[in-house]
Design an enzyme around this catalytic site. Sequence first.
Site, PDB file in Angstrom:
ATOM      1  N   LYS A  38       0.841  -1.201   0.000  1.00 30.42           N
ATOM      2  CA  LYS A  38       0.000   0.000   0.000  1.00 30.42           C
ATOM      3  C   LYS A  38       0.872   1.245   0.000  1.00 30.42           C
ATOM      4  O   LYS A  38       0.494   2.277  -0.548  1.00 30.42           O
ATOM      5  CB  LYS A  38      -0.928   0.013   1.220  1.00 30.42           C
ATOM      6  CG  LYS A  38      -2.065  -0.988   1.128  1.00 30.42           C
ATOM      7  CD  LYS A  38      -2.945  -0.931   2.366  1.00 30.42           C
ATOM      8  CE  LYS A  38      -4.059  -1.960   2.244  1.00 30.42           C
ATOM      9  NZ  LYS A  38      -5.083  -1.773   3.271  1.00 30.42           N
ATOM     10  N   GLU A  55       2.664 -15.502  -1.399  1.00 29.18           N
ATOM     11  CA  GLU A  55       2.294 -15.420  -2.818  1.00 29.18           C
ATOM     12  C   GLU A  55       1.665 -14.062  -3.090  1.00 29.18           C
ATOM     13  O   GLU A  55       0.703 -13.674  -2.424  1.00 29.18           O
ATOM     14  CB  GLU A  55       1.301 -16.536  -3.180  1.00 29.18           C
ATOM     15  CG  GLU A  55       0.933 -16.529  -4.664  1.00 29.18           C
ATOM     16  CD  GLU A  55      -0.161 -17.536  -5.005  1.00 29.18           C
ATOM     17  OE1 GLU A  55       0.154 -18.539  -5.656  1.00 29.18           O
ATOM     18  OE2 GLU A  55      -1.324 -17.313  -4.607  1.00 29.18           O
TER      19      GLU A  55
END
Length: 225
Positions: A25, A143
Amino acid sequence: MGPGLWGVFLSPYIQAVDELKIKLKGMRSQFGITGSTSPIEFVTGRVKPLASIYDKTLEKGIPFEPSLQLAAELQDIAGLRIMCQFVDDIATVVELIRQRDDMKVIEEKDYISNSKPSGYRSYHIIVEYPVETISGKIEVLAEIQIRTLAMNFWASIEHSLNYKYKGLFPEEIKNRLQSAAEAAFKLDEEMSSIRSEIQEAQVYFSEIKEAVNPNIRTTDEKERE
Ligand code: 0O2
Ligand code: 0O2
């Protein structure tokens, strides 16, 4: 194996997802601060629920217990997802991840050039990420799935249908999902072409402006003097 052991096993993964969410983010907000458009639209993250871990161990034929084998074979216990507006943004994000030295890329799977038989498209990166714990450093695998909003729309619909039909789709649904995947692909292509149109238009517009009034100089040009 009691839940206590699972709690201990999963806790670095929870930490990894929390940290990676903040970091990814952070890339988005840095683009905002520099005034450039972000290749990242939004970021989500989750630790694989125990029930899904259980299903995966059955599929893979490995014991359902916290172990190094489980940690090595289930590479998405920590899962991050990065959504992009345009297909081209995906390569930009992949490069940004490759360049970081706080995570190590272990493997890349390009299901965009080679979509899955289901129609699934996404770019997967497996990274090794160090988590500092009270008993030392632990390297966990995570992942990172990178996809466009259209790919995400398709995948989330297909995922819920998959759940409903337990993977055994009636032929008609399967075909419809494949053609919906084609439609999503077309949508991405259309959007990409509009994006380059916009960028071409911006270059063209600034050239015209300069030609019309050569006395107006950009801030950069003034600074160079
Ligand atoms: P913002 O300011 O809305 O971007 P947490 O609940 O604390 O564990 P988080 O990140 O809130 O963590 O939850 P999650 O489920 O990992 O990620 C959800 C984030 O993705 C939320 O943003 C949603 O607003 C955003 N999101 C989900 N779907 C969409 C979408 O279709 N478009 C856009 N633009 N954003 C979406 P945040 O993080 O709450 O903050
Ligand atoms: P969930 O619920 O998302 O956690 P693996 O099965 O992981 O051992 P593989 O084939 O190397 O083996 O993994 P892959 O396909 O690279 O990544 C698996 C993940 O990709 C899935 O996680 C999904 O999130 C996503 N994915 C792969 N194929 C499809 C698909 O056809 N449809 C949808 N909707 N998602 C897909 P999980 O654990 O299956 O599920």
